[in-house]
Design a protein around this motif. Structure first.
Motif, PDB file in Angstrom:
ATOM      1  N   ILE A 173       1.201  -1.562  -0.108  1.00 15.48           N
ATOM      2  CA  ILE A 173       0.091  -0.153  -0.276  1.00 15.48           C
ATOM      3  C   ILE A 173       0.983   1.023   0.212  1.00 15.48           C
ATOM      4  CG2 ILE A 173      -1.734   1.235   1.869  1.00 15.48           C
ATOM      5  CD1 ILE A 173      -2.029  -1.701   0.232  1.00 15.48           C
ATOM      6  N   ILE A 174       2.066   1.520   0.727  1.00 12.33           N
ATOM      7  CA  ILE A 174       2.391   2.598   1.282  1.00 12.33           C
ATOM      8  C   ILE A 174       3.528   2.793  -0.705  1.00 12.33           C
ATOM      9  CG2 ILE A 174       5.072   3.454   2.409  1.00 12.33           C
ATOM     10  CD1 ILE A 174       4.142   1.838   4.561  1.00 12.33           C
ATOM     11  N   ASP A 175       4.210   1.638  -1.121  1.00 10.82           N
ATOM     12  CA  ASP A 175       4.340   1.366  -2.532  1.00 10.82           C
ATOM     13  C   ASP A 175       3.432   2.042  -3.341  1.00 10.82           C
ATOM     14  OD1 ASP A 175       6.699   0.590  -1.579  1.00 10.82           O
ATOM     15  OD2 ASP A 175       6.245  -1.550  -2.400  1.00 10.82           O
ATOM     16  N   LEU A 176       2.570   1.495  -3.228  1.00  9.44           N
ATOM     17  CA  LEU A 176       1.502   1.972  -4.160  1.00  9.44           C
ATOM     18  C   LEU A 176       0.906   3.793  -3.883  1.00  9.44           C
ATOM     19  CD1 LEU A 176      -1.136  -0.778  -4.487  1.00  9.44           C
ATOM     20  CD2 LEU A 176       0.233   0.413  -6.444  1.00  9.44           C
ATOM     21  N   LYS A 177       1.189   4.377  -3.003  1.00  8.00           N
ATOM     22  CA  LYS A 177       0.380   5.600  -2.782  1.00  8.00           C
ATOM     23  C   LYS A 177       1.543   6.501  -2.964  1.00  8.00           C
ATOM     24  CE  LYS A 177      -1.785   6.747   1.581  1.00  8.00           C
ATOM     25  NZ  LYS A 177      -2.860   6.332   2.872  1.00  8.00           N
ATOM     26  N   MET A 178       2.832   6.289  -3.044  1.00  6.24           N
ATOM     27  CA  MET A 178       4.287   7.171  -3.493  1.00  6.24           C
ATOM     28  C   MET A 178       4.200   7.143  -5.140  1.00  6.24           C
ATOM     29  SD  MET A 178       7.680   5.483  -1.409  1.00  6.24           S
ATOM     30  CE  MET A 178       7.725   5.512   0.373  1.00  6.24           C
ATOM     31  N   GLN A 179       3.844   5.763  -5.649  1.00  7.54           N
ATOM     32  CA  GLN A 179       3.501   6.227  -6.652  1.00  7.54           C
ATOM     33  C   GLN A 179       2.391   7.806  -7.133  1.00  7.54           C
ATOM     34  OE1 GLN A 179       2.350   2.837  -8.552  1.00  7.54           O
ATOM     35  NE2 GLN A 179       3.880   1.487  -7.677  1.00  7.54           N
ATOM     36  N   GLU A 180       1.537   6.668  -6.387  1.00  8.30           N
ATOM     37  CA  GLU A 180       0.412   8.608  -6.655  1.00  8.30           C
ATOM     38  C   GLU A 180       1.163   9.903  -6.612  1.00  8.30           C
ATOM     39  OE1 GLU A 180      -3.031   7.568  -4.838  1.00  8.30           O
ATOM     40  OE2 GLU A 180      -3.688   6.885  -6.548  1.00  8.30           O
ATOM     41  N   ALA A 181       2.265  10.041  -5.236  1.00  5.64           N
ATOM     42  CA  ALA A 181       2.331  11.222  -4.916  1.00  5.64           C
ATOM     43  C   ALA A 181       3.168  11.028  -5.744  1.00  5.64           C
ATOM     44  CB  ALA A 181       2.827  11.234  -3.233  1.00  5.64           C
ATOM     45  N   GLU A 182       4.348  10.011  -6.143  1.00  8.03           N
ATOM     46  CA  GLU A 182       5.583  10.603  -6.813  1.00  8.03           C
ATOM     47  C   GLU A 182       4.585  11.495  -8.293  1.00  8.03           C
ATOM     48  OE1 GLU A 182       7.940   7.210  -8.139  1.00  8.03           O
ATOM     49  OE2 GLU A 182       8.796   7.403  -5.844  1.00  8.03           O
ATOM     50  N   SER A 183       4.036  10.968  -9.437  1.00  2.00           N
ATOM     51  CA  SER A 183       2.904  11.409  -9.530  1.00  2.00           C
ATOM     52  C   SER A 183       2.966  13.044  -9.825  1.00  2.00           C
ATOM     53  CB  SER A 183       1.937  10.751 -10.602  1.00  2.00           C
ATOM     54  OG  SER A 183       1.756  11.021 -11.728  1.00  2.00           O
ATOM     55  N   GLN A 184       2.085  13.349  -8.535  1.00  2.00           N
ATOM     56  CA  GLN A 184       1.967  14.751  -8.176  1.00  2.00           C
ATOM     57  C   GLN A 184       2.824  15.168  -8.373  1.00  2.00           C
ATOM     58  OE1 GLN A 184      -1.325  14.948  -5.223  1.00  2.00           O
ATOM     59  NE2 GLN A 184      -1.774  12.863  -5.959  1.00  2.00           N
ATOM     60  N   LEU A 185       4.026  14.852  -7.619  1.00  2.00           N
ATOM     61  CA  LEU A 185       5.222  16.090  -7.510  1.00  2.00           C
ATOM     62  C   LEU A 185       5.851  16.064  -8.912  1.00  2.00           C
ATOM     63  CD1 LEU A 185       7.252  16.871  -5.729  1.00  2.00           C
ATOM     64  CD2 LEU A 185       8.260  13.824  -5.250  1.00  2.00           C
ATOM     65  N   GLU A 186       5.904  15.335  -9.978  1.00  2.00           N
ATOM     66  CA  GLU A 186       6.866  15.503 -10.486  1.00  2.00           C
ATOM     67  C   GLU A 186       5.404  16.611 -11.583  1.00  2.00           C
ATOM     68  OE1 GLU A 186       7.376  13.062 -15.171  1.00  2.00           O
ATOM     69  OE2 GLU A 186       6.778  11.884 -13.729  1.00  2.00           O
TER      70      GLU A 186
END
Length: 642
Positions: A173-186
């Motif tokens: 779950i943490i990895d998937l949430k990080m992926q979402e956050a990274e997409s917004q971060l980019e």
């Protein structure tokens, strides 16, 4: 991407031309709303930007009805393309986390039996459904049967599934949430990229015409703007003119322009991103990491599990050999990875080799290294360290393991009976070392006694005269966290005998009240400005989480509100009690994702400081006289009135 509905509305409204936005607002003013909702007051809609309009729609009409209202008005003002895009975004935003990541969860969740049993105990799954899910099979087959059972559940029940997934498979779950956050971060970094790298882009893009054609075809450049730019005689002139045009665009347009540049000039853009902070951490410390990382195998398996390494790459790196050889093979594989993939490598290295990463970060974050303060730290703070360090044994073991202490020296110090005696003996040994050894000893102390060392550094930086005198004022905890007082001039006028004054708290506090505060941290001095002006909050929070300054729970808590201002207030609730060094990390993260805001505030401070210095020069004589009048303190040694 995992956007909220409000963020989706903001994105749609930002696509509107100014005239269309005004039409939208006028329609919103006269809207007849359903009986259960309160109409947005007309005066609240005056002179508002897309972020505020979307916030009002979400506040007054909630997500479901708010999206419906927005879609209807876009239809009325004939913005059909934006309406279609919004409709797709709304459908995506309304999908639950476990639906958005269905394929990843099916492949990633392994403890399916425990999940099914837990959902049955909570009364969410029926016994028949549980038995169906837990029939023999591999985890992927069981997960597919689970998804069959929960397909038509509402969001509340899906929340229970999400919580259960998290309880038994938190890493997934943490990895998937990080992926979402990274997409917004980019996206947040992309918005500021062209402004930030303007001079590099003007100098280094050698063929601007394809970029211009692409932006025109996307209708980001008008035909008139395209003609104006394309007739410039050189690529530099074209790129300079294009940057000027883009600087006036909304964030959505700037991000699309960044995507276009990245697609047509991929290697250049990667180089510029890599150099944003002097290269990624793992590139800046390549040789140190190759020589010092000993736990290579779990790092490699972690990267393979995240899908960043292929089977062939994993097997190549894992071939028999010393850790150093494996690390060199790892670096061969990751050499051309982008910033975010290297960030994952950094996280995996930190997970399995935290001490090495911490040491390198301390070295990197040490702003006083050039002045040699780390080298002289132990000699300078000898008495404080002897008195304050309550467990010396871990320090001794660490220095011995680094081969800074010989076994004989280690045994001699360990024979002492109290921590004070051990620390006194250790300080004596260290005083004879070369500068490199003294600095490594300082790093060890800082890692094992972080809060104490940070406090001593802060007090020395803010009160160098007090630190040298060994005044009891410095060690009695009378300074507020992150706060200092401008004693320097007043000490000189008082005869420099502060160490001999009566250190009774009332007298000290009176002196403190007379002195202006000068050392409150930047992020505290500008709290309200930062709360109101920082917009890219999610990437900041993600970075702080990766740096272990926020827990997963704190990360979730901060990201829950829709408005950046509300997120910032929650962030400040959590960072309020951080030490000065950690606040420096927060400051750097603010600057990384919101450089313009920080630069503006620093310019304001510089201007204010110049004005203050001029004022101080003008009032110096009057202030000196005032201080001499009020500082009627008796020196214990000479009895002289100061």
């Amino acid at each position: 991407m995992g956007l909220t509905l409000q963020e989706v509305l903001v994105r749609a409204l930002k696509k509107l031309e100014e005239s269309s936005l005004q039409k939208f607002i006028e329609k919103l003013r006269v809207l007849e709303v359903r009986r259960q909702y309160t109409k947005i007051p007309k005066d609240e809609l005056t002179g508002k930007d897309p972020e505020h309009i979307a916030g009002l729609i979400s506040t007054y009409y909630r997500d479901g009805y708010g999206a419906e209202v927005t879609l209807d008005i876009l239809q009325d003002i004939n913005e059909k393309k934006i309406r279609e895009e919004l409709q797709q975004d709304v459908m995506e935003a309304r999908r639950h986390f476990i639906d958005r990541h269905r394929a990843d969860l099916i492949n990633g969740i392994k403890a399916v039996g425990q999940v099914a049993d837990d959902l049955y105990r909570k009364g969410v799954l029926k016994k028949k459904e549980r038995n169906y899910i837990t029939r023999p099979g591999n985890p992927e087959e069981k997960m597919r049967r689970l998804y069959e059972s929960i397909r038509d559940w509402d969001d509340r029940d899906k929340d229970e599934v999400y919580q259960t997934f998290y309880e038994y498979n938190p890493r997934v779950i943490i990895d998937l949430k990080m992926q979402e956050a990274e997409s917004q971060l980019e996206e947040g970094l992309g918005v500021t990229f062209i402004d930030h790298h303007r001079s590099d882009l003007i100098r280094r893009i050698t063929d601007v015409d394809p970029v211009l054609r692409d932006l025109r075809d996307q209708k980001l450049l008008t035909q008139e703007q395209y003609d104006d730019v394309v007739k410039k005689p050189t690529n530099r002139d074209k790129m300079r003119e294009l940057c000027d045009v883009i600087s006036h665009w909304e964030d959505a347009g700037k991000y699309k322009a960044y995507i276009t540049l990245r697609r047509l000039n991929e290697q250049l853009i990667k180089d510029l991103q890599r150099n944003d902070t002097g290269g990624h951490f793992i590139d800046r410390h390549r040789e140190d990491l190759i020589h010092r990382i000993t736990n290579v195998d779990p790092v490699v398996y972690d990267l393979y599990r995240k899908g960043l390494l292929t089977v062939e790459e994993r097997d190549n790196i894992m071939r028999p050999g010393h850790p150093e050889e494996k690390m060199r093979r790892l670096y061969e594989s990751i050499r051309d990875w982008d910033y975010w993939d290297k960030e994952e490598v950094s996280n995996s290295l930190c997970k399995y080799n935290p001490r090495v990463i911490d040491d390198l970060k301390i070295l990197e974050d040490e702003p006083q290294l050039e002045e040699g303060l780390g080298v002289s730290f132990i000699d300078r703070h000898r008495s404080d360290l002897i008195r304050e360090i309550t467990d010396v044994d871990p320090v001794l073991r660490d220095l011995r393991d680094q081969k800074l202490l010989t076994q004989e020296q280690y045994d001699d110090v360990m024979e002492k009976t109290t921590n004070r005696e051990k620390m006194r003996e250790l300080c004596d040994v260290i005083s004879h070392w070369e500068d490199a050894g003294k600095y490594k000893a300082y790093i060890t102390l800082r890692r094992l006694n972080k809060h104490l060392i940070t406090d001593l550094e802060r007090n020395y930086t803010f009160f160098p005269h007090l630190a040298k005198t060994g005044s009891p004022l410095r060690t009695k905890g009378l300074w507020g966290t992150g706060t200092s007082y401008d004693f320097e001039n007043h000490l000189e006028q008082a005869g420099g005998c502060l160490s001999a004054w009566d250190s009774d708290t009332e007298t000290i506090m009176e002196l403190m009240r007379r002195c202006p505060t000068t050392g409150v941290h930047f992020i505290d001095r500008h709290r309200e400005d930062l709360i109101h002006r920082i917009k890219a909050v999610d990437p900041v929070v993600y970075d702080l989480y990766c740096k272990d300054l926020l827990t997963v729970e704190e990360w979730d808590y901060i990201r829950r509100p829709r408005e950046p201002e509300d997120k910032m207030r929650r962030l400040y609730e959590i960072i309020r009690k951080l030490h000065y060094g950690d606040k420096e990390e927060v400051y750097r993260t603010f600057y990384k994702h919101n450089p313009r805001v920080i630069d503006d505030l620093k310019i304001q401070e510089d201007e204010s400081q110049l004005e203050e210095e001029e004022s101080q020069k003008r009032d110096q004589l009057q202030m000196s006289a005032a201080w001499m009048a009020v500082d009627n303190l008796n020196c214990k040694l000479c009895g002289k009135v100061q």
